[in-house]
Design an enzyme around this catalytic site. Structure first.
Site, PDB file in Angstrom:
ATOM      1  N   ASP A 104     121.112 -34.505   9.070  1.00 59.52           N
ATOM      2  CA  ASP A 104     121.229 -34.342   7.468  1.00 59.52           C
ATOM      3  C   ASP A 104     122.426 -33.377   7.469  1.00 59.52           C
ATOM      4  O   ASP A 104     122.971 -32.943   6.128  1.00 59.52           O
ATOM      5  CB  ASP A 104     119.853 -33.729   6.986  1.00 59.52           C
ATOM      6  N   ASN A 105     123.026 -32.571   8.398  1.00 54.58           N
ATOM      7  CA  ASN A 105     123.978 -31.584   8.439  1.00 54.58           C
ATOM      8  C   ASN A 105     125.406 -32.117   8.846  1.00 54.58           C
ATOM      9  O   ASN A 105     126.110 -31.438   9.296  1.00 54.58           O
ATOM     10  CB  ASN A 105     123.737 -30.378   9.244  1.00 54.58           C
TER      11      ASN A 105
END
Length: 628
Positions: free
Chosen positions: A339-340
């Site tokens: 998600d990063n």
């Protein structure tokens, strides 16, 4: 061999017309392509329905079959605009003086949105829905738990789109058990590092402004003041956005999102790299062919590449180049969850990041990363691990080959009688792109390291004799990574002409307190550095000839920064702004951040040299938590 490496030149605002191309806030082009193109949260499918609801009713909760929820920022009382990035404002096409207006202040604090309640029209803010693998484990639905996008804008002079977003603007359906807030401490860190990476020419999200919320007290390890960073990116879509859809088996939405990313974010299908020609991958992967129409399938059998393979290749290449830049400048993200990881190839979502001080490949700035998963050494392999997760999400589309647009496949899925063929093709192509990832990464890393060493071309033997030997020496002697390159930038060929001169100069790479590494014998250490300097000198003469020191040194100083926002500097900055109420120091540090290659900044020579000099002994290799 990579030839004719040229150092980038300084940016001059009045020299390239960028400043004259800016405009007032009201005249900025404003769009909402993301919310117009993709499905909203079914509980609040329109801005009006979200606006009428009490914010507390919006969540947190699970959101399915959607990629975002309409949600407005929380109002902020007496916000204080602490800082803006002039460079970021210009890049989105906004006049820097607009930052002095009340309208700008209210916009970036979340108090003003582009929605007319009476007319029920305009652009309503939204928070994205996504998931992710965190430390290698599936974490389920995550999403923008405290980030809210206001609108998109387009700079017609640079042909670049940006999505404007507030971080720390309140709870959303994706806040889970959190409060939707951001503390001043972490907000200062993100504000500074976003612009620092961009100034180093490393792809990154950007920071327009930093706002203090004086009436907001946020519970973390202690009570801390709240803040909002107004940040921007060409896209905030992550690999985790695809992860969540795959976990839920939402194949129709995976396809819709992939089409959106390809056509609305990454320049259209013909902009993506096509099948590589036969030959040495280290050469063919550098500049792949493009311009392939969307319906064209290149290759046959298990090597048949459709447009979704080309999309996967484009995202992979972008991330390969970005992580190569991290390695070349010793930037360590600290939390490389899926998600990063940006589909645009941007450095994104800054938590416990750091620039290395002493060169230690096993260093991680995250004190919760006990297994060193996200250490400096592991970043290239972790980014590929994340990209494999994306490959799995796109696997059915990649594996479908020429059948990807057939009605039966689109509407009903994979028939059992060709499932094995699809899986084999998907696995083959993902592995093939993996080999390209390594080639692109290595080519970009060599390009940057060649520039940093002041050379014009990269030769095969340079990797072992110059790059690797220098890194081994820095690790053994605990030398500062970026200081080593900057100090090297100051030497002429004549300075290192004799063995005696080289041994004498070698001491300039040591810390003030002397040797701190495993090699405690100073004479042996000087000898080791001197031998490397002789190899470097020969290569410089080979590339530049004699009498070209002035031009080479100028080029080296444009790629080897004098200033970096080290962890100890950020800690001091946070203390002086938060605890001591200083404001001017933030502007001074940002001036240095935006122009990291200068020799001086016209502020305070003593303070400038302190920030650019030897890292205090007990402030090296600092770590912090993800708490922000």
């Amino acid at each position: 061999m990579l030839k004719n490496q040229t150092a980038p030149k300084r940016f001059h605002e009045n020299g390239n017309g960028e400043l004259s191309a800016t405009q007032p806030l009201n005249d900025l082009i404003k769009t909402k392509i993301f919310t117009d193109s993709l499905p909203p949260d079914s509980k609040y499918p329109t801005p009006s329905e979200s606006h009428k609801a009490d914010r507390s009713e919006l969540g947190p909760r699970l959101v399915k079959g959607a990629l975002y929820t309409f949600v407005r920022p929380e109002s902020a009382k007496d916000p204080e605009l602490l800082a803006t990035s002039r460079r970021a404002l210009i890049d989105i096409g906004l006049k820097p003086e607009e930052a002095d207006t009340e309208q700008f202040k209210q916009l970036v604090s979340g108090n003003q949105i582009l929605w007319d309640e009476e007319k029920a029209e305009g652009i309503y803010p939204w928070a994205q829905c996504y998931g992710g693998y965190q430390f290698g484990q599936w974490a389920g639905q995550l999403g923008d738990g405290r980030a809210i996008s206001l609108f998109e804008t387009y700079n017609p002079h640079t042909h670049t789109s940006y999505e404007i977003q507030l971080k720390g603007a309140g709870r959303t359906p994706y806040s889970r058990f959190a409060d939707g807030k951001a503390v001043l401490r972490s907000s200062i860190r993100e504000f500074v590092v976003s612009e620092a990476l961009n100034a180093l020419r490393i792809p990154s999200t950007r920071a327009l402004s930093l706002t203090l919320l004086p009436h907001s007290q946020v519970h973390r390890e202690r009570l801390e003041p709240g803040a909002i960073v107004c940040r921007t990116a060409q896209s905030w879509i992550r690999i985790g956005t695809f992860d969540l859809l795959r976990a839920r088996g939402d194949r129709a939405l995976i396809r819709q999102l992939a089409e959106h990313v390809a056509t609305k974010v990454l320049g259209g299908w013909t902009a993506h790299p096509g099948k590589l020609p036969e030959g040495d991958l280290n050469e063919t992967a550098v500049e792949p062919p493009r311009g392939v129409e969307s319906q064209v399938v290149e290759g046959e059998g298990k090597y048949a590449e459709n447009r979704f393979t080309r999309l996967f290749r484009e995202i992979t290449r972008r991330n390969a180049k970005t992580v190569a830049a991290w390695q070349a400048y010793a930037f360590t993200n600290g939390v490389l969850n899926t998600d990063n990881t940006s589909i645009f190839g941007l450095s994104i979502d800054f938590g416990p990041f750091a620039f290395l001080d002493n060169f230690d490949p096993n260093y991680t700035p995250n004190h919760d990363d006990f297994m060193l998963r996200y250490s400096y050494r592991n970043q290239p392999s972790i980014i590929w691990w994340n990209l494999v997760r994306l490959g799995e999400a796109l696997g059915e589309l990649i594996g479908a080959g020429a059948k990807v647009d057939e009605e039966e496949f689109v509407n009903e899925g994979v028939r059992k009688d060709w499932a094995d063929e699809l899986v084999e093709r998907a696995e083959t192509l993902i592995q093939q792109v993996g080999e390209e990832y390594k080639a692109v990464f290595m080519a970009e890393y060599k390009r940057l390291m060649t520039l940093r060493l002041g050379l014009k071309q990269s030769k095969q033997e340079d990797f072992d004799e110059l790059y690797s030997e220098l890194l081994d020496t820095m690790e053994a002697l605990e030398l500062d990574f970026n200081h080593t390159f900057r100090r090297l930038s100051n030497f002429t060929v004549k300075d290192v002409e004799t063995e005696e001169a080289r041994k004498d100069i070698a001491g300039m790479f040591f810390h003030k307190e002397g040797l701190t590494g495993i090699e405690k014998n100073e004479e042996a250490a000087r000898d080791r550095i001197a031998k490397w300097l002789e190899k470097w000198r020969r290569r410089v003469i080979e590339d530049w000839g004699e009498g070209q020191d002035e031009e080479r040194i100028e080029d080296m100083k444009q790629v080897n920064p004098k200033f970096l926002p080290r962890s100890w500097i950020l800690d001091e900055l946070i203390d002086r702004v938060e605890k001591k109420g200083e404001r001017d120091i933030l502007k001074r540090v940002m001036d240095m951040t935006l122009s990291p290659f200068e020799d001086e900044w016209g502020w305070n020579c003593e303070e400038e040299e302190r920030f650019c000099g030897d890292v205090p002994k007990y402030n090296r290799a600092m770590q912090c938590s993800c708490s922000s």
